[in-house]
Motif scaffolding. Structure first.
Motif, PDB file in Angstrom:
ATOM      1  N   GLY A 157      44.217  42.485  44.516  1.00 46.34           N
ATOM      2  CA  GLY A 157      43.745  41.294  45.206  1.00 46.34           C
ATOM      3  C   GLY A 157      44.258  40.030  44.541  1.00 46.34           C
ATOM      4  O   GLY A 157      44.747  40.056  43.422  1.00 46.34           O
ATOM      5  N   ILE A 158      44.182  38.935  45.264  1.00 46.21           N
ATOM      6  CA  ILE A 158      44.601  37.619  44.781  1.00 46.21           C
ATOM      7  C   ILE A 158      43.360  36.754  44.596  1.00 46.21           C
ATOM      8  O   ILE A 158      42.491  36.712  45.476  1.00 46.21           O
ATOM      9  CB  ILE A 158      45.563  36.954  45.781  1.00 46.21           C
ATOM     10  CG1 ILE A 158      46.890  37.720  45.837  1.00 46.21           C
ATOM     11  CG2 ILE A 158      45.797  35.489  45.425  1.00 46.21           C
ATOM     12  CD1 ILE A 158      47.704  37.669  44.568  1.00 46.21           C
ATOM     13  N   ASP A 159      43.296  36.082  43.466  1.00 48.05           N
ATOM     14  CA  ASP A 159      42.122  35.263  43.179  1.00 48.05           C
ATOM     15  C   ASP A 159      42.142  33.924  43.924  1.00 48.05           C
ATOM     16  O   ASP A 159      41.100  33.457  44.403  1.00 48.05           O
ATOM     17  CB  ASP A 159      42.017  35.021  41.674  1.00 48.05           C
ATOM     18  CG  ASP A 159      41.730  36.292  40.907  1.00 48.05           C
ATOM     19  OD1 ASP A 159      42.694  36.899  40.392  1.00 48.05           O
ATOM     20  OD2 ASP A 159      40.557  36.682  40.848  1.00 48.05           O
ATOM     21  N   TYR A 160      43.318  33.319  43.987  1.00 48.69           N
ATOM     22  CA  TYR A 160      43.430  32.020  44.641  1.00 48.69           C
ATOM     23  C   TYR A 160      44.703  31.963  45.474  1.00 48.69           C
ATOM     24  O   TYR A 160      45.760  32.440  45.047  1.00 48.69           O
ATOM     25  CB  TYR A 160      43.468  30.889  43.612  1.00 48.69           C
ATOM     26  CG  TYR A 160      42.285  30.867  42.683  1.00 48.69           C
ATOM     27  CD1 TYR A 160      42.415  31.314  41.371  1.00 48.69           C
ATOM     28  CD2 TYR A 160      41.046  30.419  43.112  1.00 48.69           C
ATOM     29  CE1 TYR A 160      41.319  31.315  40.513  1.00 48.69           C
ATOM     30  CE2 TYR A 160      39.955  30.416  42.260  1.00 48.69           C
ATOM     31  CZ  TYR A 160      40.096  30.866  40.968  1.00 48.69           C
ATOM     32  OH  TYR A 160      39.013  30.864  40.125  1.00 48.69           O
ATOM     33  N   LEU A 189      45.556  25.269  44.774  1.00 47.04           N
ATOM     34  CA  LEU A 189      46.988  25.529  44.703  1.00 47.04           C
ATOM     35  C   LEU A 189      47.607  24.810  45.893  1.00 47.04           C
ATOM     36  O   LEU A 189      47.276  25.124  47.037  1.00 47.04           O
ATOM     37  CB  LEU A 189      47.288  27.027  44.774  1.00 47.04           C
ATOM     38  CG  LEU A 189      46.649  27.928  43.723  1.00 47.04           C
ATOM     39  CD1 LEU A 189      47.031  29.383  43.971  1.00 47.04           C
ATOM     40  CD2 LEU A 189      47.039  27.513  42.323  1.00 47.04           C
ATOM     41  N   VAL A 190      48.487  23.863  45.613  1.00 53.16           N
ATOM     42  CA  VAL A 190      49.047  23.041  46.675  1.00 53.16           C
ATOM     43  C   VAL A 190      50.563  23.192  46.669  1.00 53.16           C
ATOM     44  O   VAL A 190      51.231  22.820  45.699  1.00 53.16           O
ATOM     45  CB  VAL A 190      48.662  21.567  46.521  1.00 53.16           C
ATOM     46  CG1 VAL A 190      49.262  20.744  47.653  1.00 53.16           C
ATOM     47  CG2 VAL A 190      47.138  21.423  46.504  1.00 53.16           C
ATOM     48  N   ASP A 207      46.812  35.393  40.335  1.00 57.42           N
ATOM     49  CA  ASP A 207      46.208  36.722  40.166  1.00 57.42           C
ATOM     50  C   ASP A 207      45.901  36.935  38.696  1.00 57.42           C
ATOM     51  O   ASP A 207      46.805  36.911  37.860  1.00 57.42           O
ATOM     52  CB  ASP A 207      47.184  37.773  40.676  1.00 57.42           C
ATOM     53  CG  ASP A 207      46.643  39.188  40.554  1.00 57.42           C
ATOM     54  OD1 ASP A 207      47.409  40.125  40.828  1.00 57.42           O
ATOM     55  OD2 ASP A 207      45.459  39.361  40.195  1.00 57.42           O
ATOM     56  N   ARG A 208      44.621  37.194  38.379  1.00 55.75           N
ATOM     57  CA  ARG A 208      44.252  37.436  36.997  1.00 55.75           C
ATOM     58  C   ARG A 208      44.406  38.911  36.625  1.00 55.75           C
ATOM     59  O   ARG A 208      44.702  39.242  35.485  1.00 55.75           O
ATOM     60  CB  ARG A 208      42.813  36.995  36.750  1.00 55.75           C
ATOM     61  CG  ARG A 208      42.413  37.109  35.295  1.00 55.75           C
ATOM     62  CD  ARG A 208      41.097  36.458  35.025  1.00 55.75           C
ATOM     63  NE  ARG A 208      40.784  36.495  33.596  1.00 55.75           N
ATOM     64  CZ  ARG A 208      39.704  35.957  33.059  1.00 55.75           C
ATOM     65  NH1 ARG A 208      38.830  35.351  33.816  1.00 55.75           N
ATOM     66  NH2 ARG A 208      39.499  36.034  31.776  1.00 55.75           N
ATOM     67  N   ASP A 209      44.221  39.809  37.583  1.00 55.82           N
ATOM     68  CA  ASP A 209      44.247  41.246  37.322  1.00 55.82           C
ATOM     69  C   ASP A 209      45.567  41.833  37.817  1.00 55.82           C
ATOM     70  O   ASP A 209      45.591  42.641  38.743  1.00 55.82           O
ATOM     71  CB  ASP A 209      43.051  41.909  38.014  1.00 55.82           C
ATOM     72  CG  ASP A 209      42.884  43.360  37.607  1.00 55.82           C
ATOM     73  OD1 ASP A 209      42.132  44.088  38.294  1.00 55.82           O
ATOM     74  OD2 ASP A 209      43.531  43.793  36.620  1.00 55.82           O
ATOM     75  N   TYR A 210      46.663  41.419  37.180  1.00 46.53           N
ATOM     76  CA  TYR A 210      47.999  41.739  37.677  1.00 46.53           C
ATOM     77  C   TYR A 210      48.638  42.931  36.979  1.00 46.53           C
ATOM     78  O   TYR A 210      49.814  43.228  37.208  1.00 46.53           O
ATOM     79  CB  TYR A 210      48.908  40.523  37.518  1.00 46.53           C
ATOM     80  CG  TYR A 210      48.974  40.000  36.103  1.00 46.53           C
ATOM     81  CD1 TYR A 210      48.121  38.983  35.690  1.00 46.53           C
ATOM     82  CD2 TYR A 210      49.868  40.529  35.183  1.00 46.53           C
ATOM     83  CE1 TYR A 210      48.158  38.503  34.393  1.00 46.53           C
ATOM     84  CE2 TYR A 210      49.914  40.055  33.887  1.00 46.53           C
ATOM     85  CZ  TYR A 210      49.059  39.041  33.490  1.00 46.53           C
ATOM     86  OH  TYR A 210      49.104  38.574  32.207  1.00 46.53           O
ATOM     87  N   GLY A 211      47.867  43.629  36.129  1.00 41.51           N
ATOM     88  CA  GLY A 211      48.450  44.678  35.304  1.00 41.51           C
ATOM     89  C   GLY A 211      49.164  45.779  36.070  1.00 41.51           C
ATOM     90  O   GLY A 211      50.169  46.315  35.619  1.00 41.51           O
ATOM     91  N   SER A 253      45.898  32.811  31.553  1.00 42.00           N
ATOM     92  CA  SER A 253      45.692  34.262  31.572  1.00 42.00           C
ATOM     93  C   SER A 253      46.047  34.872  32.929  1.00 42.00           C
ATOM     94  O   SER A 253      45.764  36.042  33.177  1.00 42.00           O
ATOM     95  CB  SER A 253      44.239  34.592  31.226  1.00 42.00           C
ATOM     96  OG  SER A 253      43.361  34.002  32.165  1.00 42.00           O
ATOM     97  N   TYR A 254      46.679  34.105  33.779  1.00 43.93           N
ATOM     98  CA  TYR A 254      47.013  34.549  35.126  1.00 43.93           C
ATOM     99  C   TYR A 254      48.500  34.822  35.269  1.00 43.93           C
ATOM    100  O   TYR A 254      49.319  34.357  34.470  1.00 43.93           O
ATOM    101  CB  TYR A 254      46.651  33.474  36.151  1.00 43.93           C
ATOM    102  CG  TYR A 254      45.179  33.378  36.458  1.00 43.93           C
ATOM    103  CD1 TYR A 254      44.278  32.905  35.522  1.00 43.93           C
ATOM    104  CD2 TYR A 254      44.700  33.739  37.713  1.00 43.93           C
ATOM    105  CE1 TYR A 254      42.934  32.810  35.809  1.00 43.93           C
ATOM    106  CE2 TYR A 254      43.354  33.635  38.014  1.00 43.93           C
ATOM    107  CZ  TYR A 254      42.479  33.169  37.055  1.00 43.93           C
ATOM    108  OH  TYR A 254      41.143  33.085  37.347  1.00 43.93           O
ATOM    109  N   ALA A 255      48.829  35.550  36.318  1.00 45.74           N
ATOM    110  CA  ALA A 255      50.177  35.554  36.852  1.00 45.74           C
ATOM    111  C   ALA A 255      50.151  34.689  38.108  1.00 45.74           C
ATOM    112  O   ALA A 255      49.174  34.701  38.861  1.00 45.74           O
ATOM    113  CB  ALA A 255      50.639  36.968  37.185  1.00 45.74           C
ATOM    114  N   MET A 256      51.204  33.944  38.300  1.00 45.00           N
ATOM    115  CA  MET A 256      51.337  33.072  39.468  1.00 45.00           C
ATOM    116  C   MET A 256      52.549  33.542  40.269  1.00 45.00           C
ATOM    117  O   MET A 256      53.524  34.043  39.697  1.00 45.00           O
ATOM    118  CB  MET A 256      51.556  31.625  39.036  1.00 45.00           C
ATOM    119  CG  MET A 256      50.496  31.091  38.097  1.00 45.00           C
ATOM    120  SD  MET A 256      48.933  30.796  38.911  1.00 45.00           S
ATOM    121  CE  MET A 256      49.371  29.442  39.997  1.00 45.00           C
TER     122      MET A 256
END
Length: 124
Positions: A110-113, A4-5, A99-103, A31-34
């Motif tokens: 947590g943040i994935d990237y 991510l830049v 974040d993939r687990d943003y429900g 499938s993520y939220a950004m």
């Protein structure tokens, strides 16, 4: 390798505008939220805005509602943050995040990237 830049930070006077961009690569983010977090000097990192990649649903911190707009470009795999009517208290390093687990809320589990951040300075 996932990256991510961020780009677009800089110095602006109060009342001005900036547009941040986050270029995502290395995987599919459908499938993520950004979104964006920011960290001001001496303060904890805080949530700013998020967008669900597939649905386009958006979420904002109360402090930026009505001034900031988050958007995504599927073709370019980028997320943008348009910041208007900037205030000195918006001064911070802005980080792009995925974040993939943003429900339960963006970043709650947590943040994935993370990106490395871009500095925004708003002068009074």
């Amino acid at each position: 390798q996932v990256q991510l830049v961020e780009s677009g930070g800089g110095l602006v006077q109060a009342g001005g505008s900036l547009r941040l961009s986050c270029a995502a690569s290395g995987r599919t983010f459908s499938s993520y939220a950004m979104g964006w977090f920011r960290q001001a000097p001496g303060k904890e990192r805080e949530f700013v805005a998020a967008i669900v990649w597939s649905a386009g649903s958006t979420y904002y911190a109360d402090s930026v509602k009505g001034r900031f707009t988050i958007s995504r470009d599927n073709a370019k795999n980028t997320v943008a943050l348009q910041m208007n009517n900037l205030k000195p208290e918006d001064t911070a390093v802005y980080y792009c995040a995925a974040d993939r687990d943003y429900g339960l809320g963006f970043g709650r589990n947590g943040i994935d990237y993370w990106g490395k951040g871009t500095l925004v300075t708003v002068s009074s």
